[in-house]
Motif scaffolding. Structure first.
Motif, short mmCIF file in Angstrom:
data_model
loop_
_atom_site.label_atom_id
_atom_site.label_comp_id
_atom_site.label_asym_id
_atom_site.label_seq_id
_atom_site.Cartn_x
_atom_site.Cartn_y
_atom_site.Cartn_z
N GLY A 1 -8.46 5.53 -1.29
CA GLY A 1 -8.80 6.73 -0.52
C GLY A 1 -8.30 8.03 -1.12
N THR A 2 -9.07 9.09 -0.89
CA THR A 2 -8.72 10.43 -1.37
C THR A 2 -8.56 11.37 -0.18
OG1 THR A 2 -9.95 10.15 -3.44
CG2 THR A 2 -9.49 12.41 -2.74
N TYR A 3 -7.46 12.15 -0.22
CA TYR A 3 -7.21 13.17 0.80
C TYR A 3 -7.13 14.52 0.08
CZ TYR A 3 -5.53 9.04 3.35
OH TYR A 3 -5.41 7.80 3.92
N HIS A 4 -8.01 15.45 0.44
CA HIS A 4 -7.95 16.77 -0.17
C HIS A 4 -7.02 17.65 0.65
CE1 HIS A 4 -9.08 20.16 -2.58
NE2 HIS A 4 -9.44 20.84 -1.51
N THR A 5 -6.06 18.29 -0.02
CA THR A 5 -5.04 19.06 0.70
C THR A 5 -5.39 20.53 0.78
OG1 THR A 5 -3.72 19.63 -1.26
CG2 THR A 5 -3.33 17.47 -0.26
N VAL B 1 5.49 5.04 -10.86
CA VAL B 1 6.87 4.70 -10.56
C VAL B 1 6.90 4.34 -9.08
CG1 VAL B 1 9.26 5.51 -10.53
CG2 VAL B 1 7.72 6.24 -12.36
N VAL B 2 7.05 3.05 -8.78
CA VAL B 2 6.81 2.54 -7.44
C VAL B 2 8.12 2.12 -6.76
CG1 VAL B 2 5.54 0.84 -6.06
CG2 VAL B 2 4.57 1.67 -8.24
N PHE B 3 8.43 2.76 -5.64
CA PHE B 3 9.54 2.32 -4.80
C PHE B 3 9.06 1.10 -4.01
CE2 PHE B 3 11.26 6.08 -6.17
CZ PHE B 3 12.32 6.60 -5.43
N THR B 4 9.81 0.01 -4.05
CA THR B 4 9.35 -1.22 -3.42
C THR B 4 10.53 -2.06 -2.93
OG1 THR B 4 8.08 -3.26 -3.78
CG2 THR B 4 9.29 -2.38 -5.67
N HIS C 1 -3.91 10.45 -2.88
CA HIS C 1 -4.67 9.19 -2.86
C HIS C 1 -3.88 8.06 -2.22
CE1 HIS C 1 -7.68 10.86 -5.64
NE2 HIS C 1 -6.66 11.44 -6.24
N GLU C 2 -4.61 7.00 -1.92
CA GLU C 2 -4.00 5.74 -1.52
C GLU C 2 -3.99 4.82 -2.74
OE1 GLU C 2 -4.64 3.83 2.52
OE2 GLU C 2 -5.86 2.53 1.24
N VAL C 3 -2.90 4.09 -2.90
CA VAL C 3 -2.76 3.16 -4.02
C VAL C 3 -2.42 1.78 -3.44
CG1 VAL C 3 -1.54 2.62 -6.15
CG2 VAL C 3 -1.95 5.01 -5.54
N GLN C 4 -3.21 0.78 -3.82
CA GLN C 4 -3.00 -0.57 -3.31
C GLN C 4 -2.58 -1.51 -4.43
OE1 GLN C 4 -6.09 -2.13 -0.83
NE2 GLN C 4 -6.42 -0.20 0.27
N VAL D 1 0.85 -1.19 0.00
CA VAL D 1 0.00 0.00 0.00
C VAL D 1 0.88 1.24 0.00
CG1 VAL D 1 -1.79 1.30 1.22
CG2 VAL D 1 -1.80 -1.20 1.30
N LYS D 2 0.56 2.20 -0.84
CA LYS D 2 1.19 3.51 -0.83
C LYS D 2 0.12 4.55 -0.50
CE LYS D 2 5.30 2.13 -2.20
NZ LYS D 2 6.52 2.33 -1.39
N THR D 3 0.53 5.62 0.15
CA THR D 3 -0.45 6.63 0.55
C THR D 3 0.09 8.04 0.31
OG1 THR D 3 -1.98 7.23 2.35
CG2 THR D 3 0.32 6.88 2.96
N LEU D 4 -0.82 9.01 0.29
CA LEU D 4 -0.51 10.42 0.01
C LEU D 4 0.17 10.55 -1.36
CD1 LEU D 4 0.76 11.56 3.55
CD2 LEU D 4 -1.54 11.76 2.59
#
Length: 388
Positions: free
Chosen positions: A196-200, A166-169, A207-210, A152-155
């Protein structure tokens, strides 16, 4: 030393400035609800600036970090969400693809970056680790000619619009920094989901990316051996482009404030005629010019990536300078500065992002301090570190 831009650089800056001041400035409020600034992006694509970091053989401009910073600075003067959108096309993710991806991916994706048809998103931060890259839990397992990714990645910026991530893993569960690599993931890959969405406060959405048992071809594993060092070397580019946006936000707020204090009168005379206001303007100006010197100097060390020590120094100073300057801009606007209708309100909110993304100020201060403690100053002292 020559502190003038070349004719080519002036022409580039002039064309972007004309577009930004003539069109983007009046649209600034439109993107504050998280709407992606496609209209602005398409107009920038027509100028060719989305391909600033793309090599010429793929339709790009192949510009140095310095020229890229100049363009982002101009855009940020009027519109933070647009500057961040362009950063996604000109930042580390594009340079990672251009330098490390196989030819089959470069030849297909990079021309689409130039045209604005492929928005890029970099996936680093995780729910349990941001700056602490060595403790990422996202893992890519190599199985023959396939790579299976879970995590899971977030923000994450631009996740709703991105054509490639481009995913750091972590690779094959290998612990620590030595286990970090990079995988390229195209939108629509089974197992990839934007959630998920976060409004800044700056206006853009994060967003969250799974990744759930997501498979990509082995060629998409673009960094494996020595991946951590090479990724962070490339990431130093971000530590020049992020502060370029901070510098532009501060300059935009300063320009708006000068106009306001010349026109707005209190007690029968312009606000700018009062000594207290003039002193604020003087401090804002000297802060901006000091930041510009640090940033431009750091950018000029890029070959192809900037010096990490100078990039970190410039980033910390520019980020914190932008907060100070935009804060004073709001103060000098009085109650109007607190409203959405005046640009300084939006510039102030955008400025708060700089010290959070691309390496927090606390982390970079520690990096700078460790470097100073570890380095032998030599007979000429620490300040003669080979740059003069």
């Amino acid at each position: 030393m020559e502190f003038r831009l070349s004719d080519t650089q002036r022409a580039l800056v002039g064309s972007v400035r004309e577009l930004a001041q003539g069109r983007f400035r009046q649209r600034g409020l439109r993107w504050m609800d998280g709407t992606f600034p496609w209209e602005n992006i398409r107009e920038l694509a027509s100028l060719g600036v989305l391909g600033m970091s793309v090599p010429e053989e793929y339709g790009g401009m192949g510009l140095a970090v310095f020229e890229t910073a100049l363009v982002l600075e101009e855009i940020a003067k009027v519109c933070y969400p647009t500057a961040m959108a362009v950063l996604g096309e000109a930042g580390v993710q594009t340079r990672v693809i251009a330098k490390y991806a196989p030819e089959s991916i470069r030849s297909r994706i990079l021309p689409q970056v130039c045209s604005g048809d492929c928005i890029l998103s970099i996936c680093m931060t995780e729910p349990h680790a941001g700056t602490d890259v060595a403790n990422y839990r996202t893992n890519a397992v190599v199985k023959g000619d396939r790579v299976v990714v879970n995590g899971v990645k977030t923000l994450i910026s631009r996740a709703e619009e991105a054509g490639m991530f481009v995913v750091f893993t972590r690779i094959d569960g290998k612990p620590g920094r030595e286990g970090i690599g990079c995988v390229l993931v195209e939108r629509g890959t089974p197992g990839l989901e934007v959630t998920g969405t976060y409004h800044t406060m700056g206006g853009e959405n994060l967003h969250e990316v799974q990744f759930r048992d997501m498979e990509v071809p082995l060629e998409n594993l673009v960094l494996r051996e020595d991946g951590f060092r090479r990724l962070l070397t490339a990431f130093n580019t971000q530590r020049c482009l992020n502060p370029a946006i901070s510098l532009g936000l501060a300059e935009g707020a300063f320009d708006e404030t000068l106009r306001y204090v010349r026109d707005r009168t209190i007690f029968g005379k312009p606000i700018g005629d009062f000594q207290g206001a003039r002193w604020k303007l003087a401090d804002m100006y000297k802060d901006i010019e000091a930041a510009r010197g640090l940033l431009y100097r750091a950018c000029m060390t890029a070959d192809p990536f900037p010096d990490p020590f100078l990039a970190a120094t410039a980033k910390v100073f520019c980020n914190e300078m932008a907060i100070r300057v935009t804060n004073e801009a709001v103060q000098l606007h009085g109650g109007f500065g607190f409203t959405d209708e005046y640009p300084v309100s939006r510039l102030y909110r955008g400025a708060r992002y700089g010290s959070l993304g691309g390496g927090a100020s606390e982390t970079l201060r520690d990096l700078i301090g460790k470097k100073l403690m570890a380095e032998d100053p030599g007979p000429d002292g620490i300040l003669a570190r080979g740059y003069f």
